[in-house]
Motif scaffolding. Structure first.
Motif, PDB file in Angstrom:
ATOM      1  N   VAL A 218      34.603  68.955  77.824  1.00  0.00           N
ATOM      2  CA  VAL A 218      33.981  68.137  77.564  1.00  0.00           C
ATOM      3  C   VAL A 218      35.050  66.978  76.257  1.00  0.00           C
ATOM      4  CG1 VAL A 218      33.270  65.695  77.840  1.00  0.00           C
ATOM      5  CG2 VAL A 218      32.306  67.747  79.203  1.00  0.00           C
ATOM      6  N   PHE A 219      36.170  66.689  76.354  1.00  0.00           N
ATOM      7  CA  PHE A 219      35.876  66.138  74.903  1.00  0.00           C
ATOM      8  C   PHE A 219      35.248  64.940  74.877  1.00  0.00           C
ATOM      9  CE2 PHE A 219      39.658  69.119  75.426  1.00  0.00           C
ATOM     10  CZ  PHE A 219      39.204  70.142  73.827  1.00  0.00           C
ATOM     11  N   GLY A 220      35.481  63.981  73.826  1.00  0.00           N
ATOM     12  CA  GLY A 220      35.134  63.194  73.129  1.00  0.00           C
ATOM     13  C   GLY A 220      35.443  62.091  72.457  1.00  0.00           C
ATOM     14  N   TRP A 221      35.904  61.024  72.284  1.00  0.00           N
ATOM     15  CA  TRP A 221      36.092  60.281  70.959  1.00  0.00           C
ATOM     16  C   TRP A 221      34.648  59.091  70.406  1.00  0.00           C
ATOM     17  CZ3 TRP A 221      38.706  62.133  74.911  1.00  0.00           C
ATOM     18  CH2 TRP A 221      40.367  62.343  73.981  1.00  0.00           C
ATOM     19  N   ASP A 222      34.734  59.146  69.461  1.00  0.00           N
ATOM     20  CA  ASP A 222      33.744  57.940  68.691  1.00  0.00           C
ATOM     21  C   ASP A 222      33.624  56.444  69.583  1.00  0.00           C
ATOM     22  OD1 ASP A 222      33.228  60.266  67.151  1.00  0.00           O
ATOM     23  OD2 ASP A 222      33.764  59.562  65.446  1.00  0.00           O
ATOM     24  N   ASP A 223      35.248  55.712  69.981  1.00  0.00           N
ATOM     25  CA  ASP A 223      34.687  54.686  70.210  1.00  0.00           C
ATOM     26  C   ASP A 223      34.740  54.475  71.734  1.00  0.00           C
ATOM     27  OD1 ASP A 223      37.365  56.350  72.118  1.00  0.00           O
ATOM     28  OD2 ASP A 223      38.464  54.471  70.641  1.00  0.00           O
ATOM     29  N   GLY A 224      34.219  55.955  73.004  1.00  0.00           N
ATOM     30  CA  GLY A 224      33.463  56.353  74.024  1.00  0.00           C
ATOM     31  C   GLY A 224      34.744  56.971  75.344  1.00  0.00           C
ATOM     32  N   ARG A 225      35.893  56.745  74.719  1.00  0.00           N
ATOM     33  CA  ARG A 225      36.917  57.521  75.602  1.00  0.00           C
ATOM     34  C   ARG A 225      36.956  59.025  75.787  1.00  0.00           C
ATOM     35  NH1 ARG A 225      42.403  57.327  72.884  1.00  0.00           N
ATOM     36  NH2 ARG A 225      40.632  57.811  71.086  1.00  0.00           N
ATOM     37  N   LEU A 226      37.002  59.731  76.625  1.00  0.00           N
ATOM     38  CA  LEU A 226      36.773  60.703  77.257  1.00  0.00           C
ATOM     39  C   LEU A 226      37.891  61.880  77.996  1.00  0.00           C
ATOM     40  CD1 LEU A 226      33.032  60.189  78.957  1.00  0.00           C
ATOM     41  CD2 LEU A 226      33.476  61.732  76.968  1.00  0.00           C
ATOM     42  N   ALA A 227      37.608  62.911  78.322  1.00  0.00           N
ATOM     43  CA  ALA A 227      38.838  63.914  78.742  1.00  0.00           C
ATOM     44  C   ALA A 227      38.017  64.996  79.410  1.00  0.00           C
ATOM     45  CB  ALA A 227      39.583  64.378  77.865  1.00  0.00           C
ATOM     46  N   THR A 228      37.424  65.204  80.409  1.00  0.00           N
ATOM     47  CA  THR A 228      37.187  66.256  80.894  1.00  0.00           C
ATOM     48  C   THR A 228      37.698  67.308  81.776  1.00  0.00           C
ATOM     49  OG1 THR A 228      36.148  64.863  83.310  1.00  0.00           O
ATOM     50  CG2 THR A 228      35.328  64.890  81.811  1.00  0.00           C
ATOM     51  N   LEU A 229      37.864  68.509  81.365  1.00  0.00           N
ATOM     52  CA  LEU A 229      38.879  69.919  82.057  1.00  0.00           C
ATOM     53  C   LEU A 229      37.182  70.813  82.957  1.00  0.00           C
ATOM     54  CD1 LEU A 229      40.457  70.693  79.452  1.00  0.00           C
ATOM     55  CD2 LEU A 229      41.360  68.636  80.747  1.00  0.00           C
TER      56      LEU A 229
END
Length: 332
Positions: A218-229
């Motif tokens: 799970v990659f996260g961005w401080d503004d709330g966006r997400l990427a899951t692999l």
């Protein structure tokens, strides 16, 4: 205009894929040499794909005099050949991952910059028609920012012996999932944190197999966006199942692969577009490198991009080892 003299280092499956692509650009490239460790296998490889067979790298450079070298050796086996070729004015296409650590990657970048040659990293998914169409839509402001990327990579194979050993391949995250990590950067930019888990659940009794065969990142961005692999090496034998979805403010993309997707604009009205491209990304990346050489511009995926994606893959693996979230330093 004369053809570029092309040589290959690493006469395995991916090397064959590159030379098959080069053969589709006969007006651009002349295949002049193939270099491998085993004399018989290298000779047989060259007989199929073209060029002279070499087992000595310096001999390849001296006798074949390539303009371009494809480095398709396993990442553990790269011991300065790219830097040596660059110093002799040879342009490069280096398979992903560029290296197994950032120090080695940086040495390659430094050597290429000092020599002034063009060098590309082999993240060929970026050259797909569906990926390109989404990027065009995004650049035109049709999609808005991407808030979620969800990708998967599933196979079931023992692969080569070196692949099964983390010290040599880096594991499935570095060797395969890294393609999806690269797409995360393409679609969403640089994340601020990563959390991951990984395990070898199904190959514990397989000799000399110590890489993960299941993982989730799970990659996260401080503004709330997400990427899951998520990934596995225990799925359907003989199949490499790669897919991803992106959800943006005004668009959704469902990608079966780099060329095939359903792209849907969701505002101001729902409009669905099906992309079924036919681009061979291996051909496209070689054509791009040739154009970069002749136009004296950077290739579309320079080594610095490969190093930036490697940084995220290494961070994901470290997070899995530590079983905790890791903040990311955006410096390569």
């Amino acid at each position: 205009m004369s053809r570029l003299r092309l040589a290959l280092l690493g006469c395995g499956g991916i090397g064959a894929r590159h030379l098959t692509a080069a053969a589709r650009l006969p007006e651009t490239f002349e295949i002049v040499g193939c270099c491998g460790r085993d004399p018989d296998r290298t000779a047989a490889f060259a007989a199929v794909h073209g060029g002279a067979a070499y087992t000595n790298f310096d001999g390849l450079l001296d006798a074949a005099r390539p303009d371009v070298l494809i480095v398709a050796t396993p990442p553990y086996a790269r011991t300065g050949e790219a830097e040596c070729a660059a110093a002799r004015g040879v342009h490069l296409l280096i398979e992903k991952p560029i290296a197994l650590d950032l120090d080695t990657a940086q040495r390659m970048i430094t050597a290429v910059d000092a020599a002034g040659v063009k060098a590309a990293n082999g993240f060929m998914y970026r050259f797909g028609d569906a990926v390109g169409r989404w990027r065009d839509m995004a650049a035109a402001g049709e999609t808005g920012p991407v808030g979620l990327f969800a990708g998967s990579y599933h196979c079931n194979a023992l692969h080569a012996r070196w692949w099964r050993v983390r010290e040599r391949s880096g594991g499935q995250i570095l060797e395969q999932v890294i393609h999806l990590i690269d797409l995360v950067r393409v679609f969403m930019g640089e994340p601020d944190s990563v959390y991951a888990r990984a395990a070898n659940l199904f190959h514990g009794a397989t000799p000399d197999y110590d890489v993960e065969d299941v993982s989730a990142v799970v990659f996260g961005w401080d503004d709330g966006r997400l990427a899951t692999l998520n990934a596995s090496n225990a799925a359907i034998p003989g199949q490499w199942l790669k897919a991803w979805q992106v959800v943006a403010e005004r668009g959704t993309g469902r990608f079966e692969d780099w060329n095939t997707a359903i792209l849907t604009r969701t505002a101001p009205e729902v409009v669905e577009e099906r992309v079924a491209g036919t681009t061979d990304p291996f051909v496209a990346q070689l054509a791009d490198l040739a154009e970069a050489i002749r136009a004296d511009r950077a290739p579309r995926i320079p080594l610095a991009e490969g190093a930036a994606t490697l940084r995220l893959a290494l961070a994901a693996r470290a997070a899995a080892d530590a079983r905790r979230e890791i903040r990311l330093d955006h410096a390569v």
